[in-house]
Design a protein around this motif. Structure first.
Motif, short mmCIF file in Angstrom:
data_model
loop_
_atom_site.label_atom_id
_atom_site.label_comp_id
_atom_site.label_asym_id
_atom_site.label_seq_id
_atom_site.Cartn_x
_atom_site.Cartn_y
_atom_site.Cartn_z
N LYS A 286 -19.95 11.81 -0.26
CA LYS A 286 -18.96 12.81 -0.67
C LYS A 286 -19.00 13.01 -2.19
CE LYS A 286 -15.86 15.65 0.86
NZ LYS A 286 -16.22 16.67 1.86
N ASP A 287 -19.21 11.93 -2.94
CA ASP A 287 -19.38 12.08 -4.40
C ASP A 287 -20.52 13.05 -4.68
OD1 ASP A 287 -17.55 9.98 -4.62
OD2 ASP A 287 -18.78 8.80 -6.02
N GLN A 288 -21.62 12.84 -3.97
CA GLN A 288 -22.81 13.68 -4.21
C GLN A 288 -22.51 15.15 -3.92
OE1 GLN A 288 -26.22 12.04 -2.07
NE2 GLN A 288 -25.47 10.00 -2.49
N GLU A 289 -21.84 15.38 -2.76
CA GLU A 289 -21.52 16.76 -2.38
C GLU A 289 -20.64 17.43 -3.45
OE1 GLU A 289 -19.57 16.96 1.53
OE2 GLU A 289 -18.39 18.62 0.70
N ILE A 290 -19.65 16.67 -3.92
CA ILE A 290 -18.69 17.21 -4.89
C ILE A 290 -19.38 17.47 -6.24
CG2 ILE A 290 -16.64 16.55 -6.27
CD1 ILE A 290 -15.83 17.21 -3.39
N LEU A 291 -20.24 16.55 -6.65
CA LEU A 291 -20.91 16.73 -7.95
C LEU A 291 -21.92 17.89 -7.87
CD1 LEU A 291 -21.24 12.96 -8.91
CD2 LEU A 291 -19.87 14.69 -10.10
N HIS A 292 -22.55 18.06 -6.73
CA HIS A 292 -23.45 19.21 -6.56
C HIS A 292 -22.64 20.50 -6.64
CE1 HIS A 292 -27.55 17.73 -5.45
NE2 HIS A 292 -26.86 16.60 -5.40
N ARG A 293 -21.50 20.50 -5.99
CA ARG A 293 -20.67 21.71 -6.03
C ARG A 293 -20.23 22.02 -7.47
NH1 ARG A 293 -14.77 22.53 -3.16
NH2 ARG A 293 -14.02 23.97 -4.75
N PHE A 294 -19.80 20.98 -8.20
CA PHE A 294 -19.40 21.18 -9.60
C PHE A 294 -20.56 21.79 -10.39
CE2 PHE A 294 -19.11 19.65 -13.99
CZ PHE A 294 -17.84 20.07 -14.36
N SER A 295 -21.75 21.24 -10.19
CA SER A 295 -22.90 21.73 -10.97
C SER A 295 -23.20 23.19 -10.62
CB SER A 295 -24.13 20.85 -10.76
OG SER A 295 -24.70 21.09 -9.50
N GLN A 296 -22.99 23.54 -9.34
CA GLN A 296 -23.26 24.94 -8.94
C GLN A 296 -22.21 25.89 -9.51
OE1 GLN A 296 -23.48 24.29 -4.75
NE2 GLN A 296 -25.59 23.58 -4.88
N GLU A 297 -20.98 25.38 -9.67
CA GLU A 297 -19.93 26.25 -10.21
C GLU A 297 -20.03 26.38 -11.73
OE1 GLU A 297 -16.05 25.31 -8.62
OE2 GLU A 297 -16.80 25.41 -6.56
N ILE A 298 -20.49 25.33 -12.40
CA ILE A 298 -20.61 25.36 -13.87
C ILE A 298 -21.88 26.10 -14.28
CG2 ILE A 298 -21.24 23.86 -15.83
CD1 ILE A 298 -18.27 23.88 -15.49
N VAL A 299 -22.93 25.96 -13.50
CA VAL A 299 -24.26 26.53 -13.76
C VAL A 299 -24.68 26.24 -15.21
CG1 VAL A 299 -25.76 28.46 -13.13
CG2 VAL A 299 -23.45 28.37 -12.23
N GLU A 300 -24.79 27.30 -16.03
CA GLU A 300 -25.29 27.03 -17.39
C GLU A 300 -24.19 27.06 -18.44
OE1 GLU A 300 -28.57 29.70 -17.87
OE2 GLU A 300 -29.88 28.32 -16.78
N ARG A 301 -22.93 27.10 -17.98
CA ARG A 301 -21.86 27.12 -18.97
C ARG A 301 -21.83 25.76 -19.70
NH1 ARG A 301 -16.48 28.69 -16.09
NH2 ARG A 301 -17.48 28.23 -14.11
N ARG A 302 -21.42 25.78 -20.93
CA ARG A 302 -21.37 24.55 -21.70
C ARG A 302 -20.34 24.68 -22.82
NH1 ARG A 302 -27.34 25.40 -24.17
NH2 ARG A 302 -27.80 25.21 -21.99
N PRO A 303 -19.92 23.63 -23.45
CA PRO A 303 -20.28 22.24 -23.15
C PRO A 303 -19.48 21.69 -21.96
CG PRO A 303 -18.75 22.28 -24.99
CD PRO A 303 -19.00 23.72 -24.60
N VAL A 304 -20.05 20.63 -21.38
CA VAL A 304 -19.38 19.91 -20.30
C VAL A 304 -19.24 18.45 -20.74
CG1 VAL A 304 -19.54 19.18 -17.88
CG2 VAL A 304 -20.33 21.46 -18.55
N TRP A 305 -18.09 17.85 -20.46
CA TRP A 305 -17.83 16.47 -20.87
C TRP A 305 -17.44 15.62 -19.67
CZ3 TRP A 305 -18.20 13.96 -25.57
CH2 TRP A 305 -18.60 14.77 -26.65
N ASP A 306 -17.84 14.35 -19.73
CA ASP A 306 -17.39 13.34 -18.76
C ASP A 306 -16.35 12.49 -19.47
OD1 ASP A 306 -17.04 11.38 -16.89
OD2 ASP A 306 -19.15 10.76 -16.78
N PHE A 307 -15.08 12.69 -19.12
CA PHE A 307 -13.97 11.97 -19.77
C PHE A 307 -13.74 10.63 -19.07
CE2 PHE A 307 -11.82 16.25 -21.01
CZ PHE A 307 -12.63 16.35 -22.13
N GLY A 308 -13.66 9.55 -19.87
CA GLY A 308 -13.51 8.21 -19.29
C GLY A 308 -14.80 7.88 -18.54
N CYS A 309 -15.92 8.12 -19.23
CA CYS A 309 -17.25 8.09 -18.59
C CYS A 309 -17.69 6.69 -18.20
CB CYS A 309 -18.28 8.72 -19.51
SG CYS A 309 -18.45 7.84 -21.09
N GLY A 310 -17.05 5.63 -18.77
CA GLY A 310 -17.52 4.28 -18.47
C GLY A 310 -19.00 4.15 -18.82
#
Ligand SMILES: C[S@@+](CC[C@H](N)C(=O)[O-])C[C@H]1O[C@@H](n2cnc3c(N)ncnc32)[C@H](O)[C@@H]1O
Length: 218
Positions: free
Chosen positions: A32-56
């Motif tokens: 499910k993580d994979q599905e959700i992250l793929h969906r996020f990447s498809q929705e963001i496409v080439e928009r930027r910048p993108v940040w991972d908050f609390g990235c560990g």
């Protein structure tokens, strides 16, 4: 009263190496993580910048980078950042506090925050959402996760180290109401059961929240 930030920072400094060993590559075991992250990447496409908050240690940052997203990571814990930089030298990581982001208003296209709010009080959760809303560009996407429930778990040991910290669970009603108060209109919350033997056995939620695009009146 918020859980002290320096207590959270100290705790992650203490377990950084063990955390990196335990959680690096975790998405490979969580469909499910994979599905959700793929969906996020498809929705963001080439928009930027993108940040991972609390990235560990940067496992989510790396996953999205491998999907073609130009992404950087931000965390409170210097030792976590050291792990992230060592494991992913090609990614930019920097220290920061998601409760008081050093970003301009309307300046980022997307943010992910996997389990970054797990030590926050309800007031701090609302503050985090308000900050994410403030820094996102109109149409920007905020994807975050949390443990579903009402309990607070106090831990005095984590990954073999002595610590003293609270892990908070949140109800989906509470999260929805905070998102609304923060200004997010279009939100979707996806819940799932735990993966036994793979992770702590709590129910999980993924949230997609989009900052509205303000339309000018004709
Ligand atoms: C449960 S870990 C999650 C790490 C990673 N995202 C993951 O999914 O494994 C929570 C992370 O959030 C970071 N964190 C906690 N409070 C923070 C804050 N106020 N600002 C930035 N990072 C924070 C911690 O240092 C820690 O790395």
């Amino acid at each position: 009263m918020g859980q002290e930030l320096n207590n959270i920072e100290r705790m992650y400094d203490t377990v950084a190496q063990e955390y990196a060993e335990a959680f690096s590559g975790e998405h490979d075991k969580k469909p499910k993580d994979q599905e959700i992250l793929h969906r996020f990447s498809q929705e963001i496409v080439e928009r930027r910048p993108v940040w991972d908050f609390g990235c560990g240690p940067g496992q989510t940052t790396e996953y999205l980078k491998n999907l073609g997203i130009q992404i950087s990571g931000l965390d409170l814990s210097e030792k976590m950042l050291e792990q992230a930089r060592t494991i992913h030298p090609e990614i930019h990581f920097r220290k920061g506090n998601i409760l008081e982001l050093e970003f301009e208003n309307d300046s980022i296209a997307g943010a992910v925050a996997f389990y970054a709010i797990v030590h926050f009080t309800k007031e701090q959760v609302l503050k985090t959402f308000r900050e994410a809303f403030r820094v996102l560009q109109p149409g920007g996407i905020f994807l975050f996760t949390y443990h579903i429930g009402e309990e607070t778990i106090r831990l005095d040991e984590f990954l073999g180290k002595k610590i003293d910290i609270d892990f908070m669970f949140f109800t989906t009603d509470f999260i929805s109401s905070c998102l609304k108060k923060s200004g997010f209109e279009k939100t979707e919350i996806i819940e799932r059961e735990p993966y036994p033997g793979v992770e702590y056995e709590s129910r999980r939620a993924y949230v997609f929240a989009t900052k509205p695009v303000v339309r000018k009146s004709p």
